[in-house]
Write a protein that holds these residues in place. Structure first.
Motif, PDB file in Angstrom:
ATOM      1  N   ASN A   1     -12.039 -75.362 -87.051  1.00 26.28           N
ATOM      2  CA  ASN A   1     -12.051 -75.057 -88.479  1.00 26.28           C
ATOM      3  C   ASN A   1     -13.452 -74.976 -89.077  1.00 26.28           C
ATOM      4  OD1 ASN A   1      -9.277 -75.168 -88.220  1.00 26.28           O
ATOM      5  ND2 ASN A   1      -9.109 -77.255 -88.983  1.00 26.28           N
ATOM      6  N   ARG A   2     -14.473 -75.172 -88.273  1.00 27.89           N
ATOM      7  CA  ARG A   2     -15.841 -75.074 -88.772  1.00 27.89           C
ATOM      8  C   ARG A   2     -16.201 -73.635 -89.125  1.00 27.89           C
ATOM      9  NH1 ARG A   2     -19.757 -78.103 -84.589  1.00 27.89           N
ATOM     10  NH2 ARG A   2     -21.194 -76.760 -85.749  1.00 27.89           N
TER      11      ARG A   2
ATOM     12  N   TRP B   1      -7.839 -71.178 -88.782  1.00 31.12           N
ATOM     13  CA  TRP B   1      -7.694 -72.581 -89.176  1.00 31.12           C
ATOM     14  C   TRP B   1      -6.472 -73.157 -88.493  1.00 31.12           C
ATOM     15  CZ3 TRP B   1      -4.130 -75.836 -91.258  1.00 31.12           C
ATOM     16  CH2 TRP B   1      -4.602 -77.059 -91.746  1.00 31.12           C
TER      17      TRP B   1
ATOM     18  N   ARG C   1     -11.352 -79.987 -85.771  1.00 38.37           N
ATOM     19  CA  ARG C   1     -12.574 -79.834 -86.564  1.00 38.37           C
ATOM     20  C   ARG C   1     -13.463 -78.729 -86.005  1.00 38.37           C
ATOM     21  NH1 ARG C   1     -11.602 -84.919 -88.151  1.00 38.37           N
ATOM     22  NH2 ARG C   1     -12.394 -85.550 -90.203  1.00 38.37           N
ATOM     23  N   TRP C   2     -13.554 -78.647 -84.706  1.00 36.85           N
ATOM     24  CA  TRP C   2     -14.369 -77.596 -84.095  1.00 36.85           C
ATOM     25  C   TRP C   2     -13.793 -76.218 -84.394  1.00 36.85           C
ATOM     26  CZ3 TRP C   2     -15.790 -79.591 -78.493  1.00 36.85           C
ATOM     27  CH2 TRP C   2     -16.700 -80.654 -78.624  1.00 36.85           C
TER      28      TRP C   2
ATOM     29  N   GLN D   1      -6.855 -83.317 -90.460  1.00 35.43           N
ATOM     30  CA  GLN D   1      -6.939 -81.869 -90.612  1.00 35.43           C
ATOM     31  C   GLN D   1      -5.569 -81.353 -91.033  1.00 35.43           C
ATOM     32  OE1 GLN D   1     -10.096 -79.865 -90.077  1.00 35.43           O
ATOM     33  NE2 GLN D   1     -10.484 -81.983 -90.685  1.00 35.43           N
TER      34      GLN D   1
ATOM     35  N   GLY E   1     -15.590 -83.925 -81.366  1.00 35.34           N
ATOM     36  CA  GLY E   1     -15.049 -83.422 -82.618  1.00 35.34           C
ATOM     37  C   GLY E   1     -14.140 -84.379 -83.355  1.00 35.34           C
TER      38      GLY E   1
ATOM     39  N   ARG F   1     -18.880 -72.253 -88.236  1.00 34.83           N
ATOM     40  CA  ARG F   1     -19.323 -71.762 -86.933  1.00 34.83           C
ATOM     41  C   ARG F   1     -18.540 -72.498 -85.860  1.00 34.83           C
ATOM     42  NH1 ARG F   1     -25.956 -71.295 -87.441  1.00 34.83           N
ATOM     43  NH2 ARG F   1     -25.967 -69.747 -89.162  1.00 34.83           N
ATOM     44  N   PRO F   2     -17.376 -71.987 -85.500  1.00 34.36           N
ATOM     45  CA  PRO F   2     -16.448 -72.730 -84.636  1.00 34.36           C
ATOM     46  C   PRO F   2     -16.985 -72.947 -83.232  1.00 34.36           C
ATOM     47  CG  PRO F   2     -15.706 -70.469 -84.929  1.00 34.36           C
ATOM     48  CD  PRO F   2     -16.845 -70.664 -85.868  1.00 34.36           C
ATOM     49  N   ARG F   3     -16.599 -74.091 -82.660  1.00 38.39           N
ATOM     50  CA  ARG F   3     -16.944 -74.412 -81.273  1.00 38.39           C
ATOM     51  C   ARG F   3     -15.723 -74.369 -80.368  1.00 38.39           C
ATOM     52  NH1 ARG F   3     -20.333 -79.825 -80.973  1.00 38.39           N
ATOM     53  NH2 ARG F   3     -20.229 -79.210 -78.777  1.00 38.39           N
TER      54      ARG F   3
END
Length: 397
Positions: A205-206, A257, A202-203, A30, A23, A208-210
């Motif tokens: 805040n996507r 977020w 980043r993951w 961010q 990520g 489709r979060p990871r």
């Protein structure tokens, strides 16, 4: 090839994967989503009511710097502050009331939650009382912030604008921690670096979060989402309460977020190694789910990823093992390079980057010490309270 060379190659491979496949955790871009605050909030029906909830226990040292910053928020809508004095012995509640009377600004209410009931951790017990009082005011948002966090005057306004403009249910900023003493310079930026490596922003805040996480020092939470998620009751046993909160919000369908702060700072001092050690070790083993197997894997991972590179470079140079020296040196260079953006964010000299293996060794020892304290029955100790191993959220921690 020698065994050391194989380990060095494994470390180099791990660093290439971390560089490109985790990520981009090492980047520091961010930040709070920029918005035209007036236009976006006006389009959403005007500035909503917000209640700020501050759990505080023995915080008289930092309160004169943090609380006035909350009272001085230039928020255009209705807002107030509730400080929950959780059994302090240093006059925190009395000092808060005096600061409120002296500085004015947002209305301040100082309350006490009473004796903590079984099955709760201290901060969440205080939050339970503060959130219950706040909900009676029917705010659209709750700002949950720690007593050692100082906010710039526009902090609340920017948080609300970002939440409204981006339809977010939880907006969290990782406050910029204090970096003043030599030990703080060595340990603190790495603390945020390791956190981001574990939970890449980043993951989170996507669309489709990871991954899911938050930073407990600064959390803007939509009230209706908090009700739907059942917090804080649903996470009342959590030692790592911020990650548990974010996961509860995500399970309830909320959008989360997390980013680095520019207008929010932690003013709590950690001048020596002992204070930093306690900060990390109090919850490190809880993060590993109190699992000896996960602890062993974590220690092995830290050794291969962070400690092997400098050892391989030095030993390879001495023994003329070119492969070990080359692979170890390359892994060390990639490691140091990924640490540079965090050092720049903290305005620290870049010569600290090659010292990251030593800092990682300290964190390894802190994590092992956290496990040792757990098995000695001391659990997660903080501010005079100790929580046993079962004080961890049952929802995925």
């Amino acid at each position: 090839m020698s065994t050391l060379a194989w380990f060095a190659i494994a470390s180099l491979a791990a660093w290439f994967w971390l560089l490109l496949g985790q990520g981009f955790f090492w980047r520091t871009d961010q930040r709070l989503p920029p918005v035209e605050t007036g236009r976006n909030v006006a389009a959403g029906g005007g500035w909503p009511r917000v209640v700020v909830v501050v759990p505080a226990r023995d915080e008289a040292e930092v309160l004169p710097l943090s609380l006035p910053s909350l009272l001085a928020q230039d928020y255009p809508g209705e807002a107030e502050v509730i400080l929950v004095d959780d059994g302090s012995t240093d006059g925190t509640g009395r000092l808060a009331a005096e600061l409120g009377a002296r500085h004015g600004g947002l209305p301040l209410t100082v309350v006490e939650p009473g004796e903590m009931e079984p099955g709760w951790t201290g901060k969440l017990w205080a939050l339970r009382h503060g959130v219950a009082l706040a909900r009676a005011r029917e705010p659209e948002f709750l700002l949950l912030t720690d007593a050692d966090i100082a906010h710039e005057p526009d902090s609340l306004r920017l948080l609300v604008a970002a939440a409204r403009a981006n339809d977010l249910d939880l907006v969290s900023q990782m406050a910029r921690l204090r970096v003043a003493s030599p030990w703080e310079r060595l340990v603190v930026p790495a603390f945020v670096y390791f956190f981001a490596q574990l939970y890449p922003f980043r993951w989170i805040n996507r669309a489709r979060p990871r991954a899911t996480a938050a930073a407990g020092g600064c959390v803007l939470l939509r009230t209706e989402t908090a009700v739907a998620a059942g917090v804080p009751e649903a996470i009342r046993r959590a030692v790592i309460d911020d990650v548990s909160l974010a996961r509860a919000v995500r399970r309830a369908g909320g959008r989360v977020w997390l980013g680095l702060a520019e207008r929010v700072d932690s003013i709590r001092p950690y001048p020596g190694l002992a204070e930093l050690w306690r900060m990390v070790s109090r919850s490190a083993y809880a993060q590993l789910r109190y699992s000896p197997l996960v602890l062993a894997g974590t220690v092995a991972g830290l050794v291969v990823v962070y400690l092997v590179p400098p050892v391989a470079l030095a030993a390879g140079a001495v023994t003329r093992d070119a492969v070990a020296a080359w692979a170890g040196g390359a892994a060390w260079a990639v490691m140091a390079g990924t640490y540079v953006p965090m050092l720049r964010y903290y305005r620290q000299p870049l010569w600290l980057a090659p010292l990251l293996p030593f800092t990682a060794l300290l964190y390894l020892l802190m994590t092992v010490d956290s496990a040792v304290q757990h098995y000695r029955g001391r659990g997660s100790a903080w501010k005079g309270r100790t929580y046993a191993g079962n004080y961890v959220s049952r929802h995925g921690e």
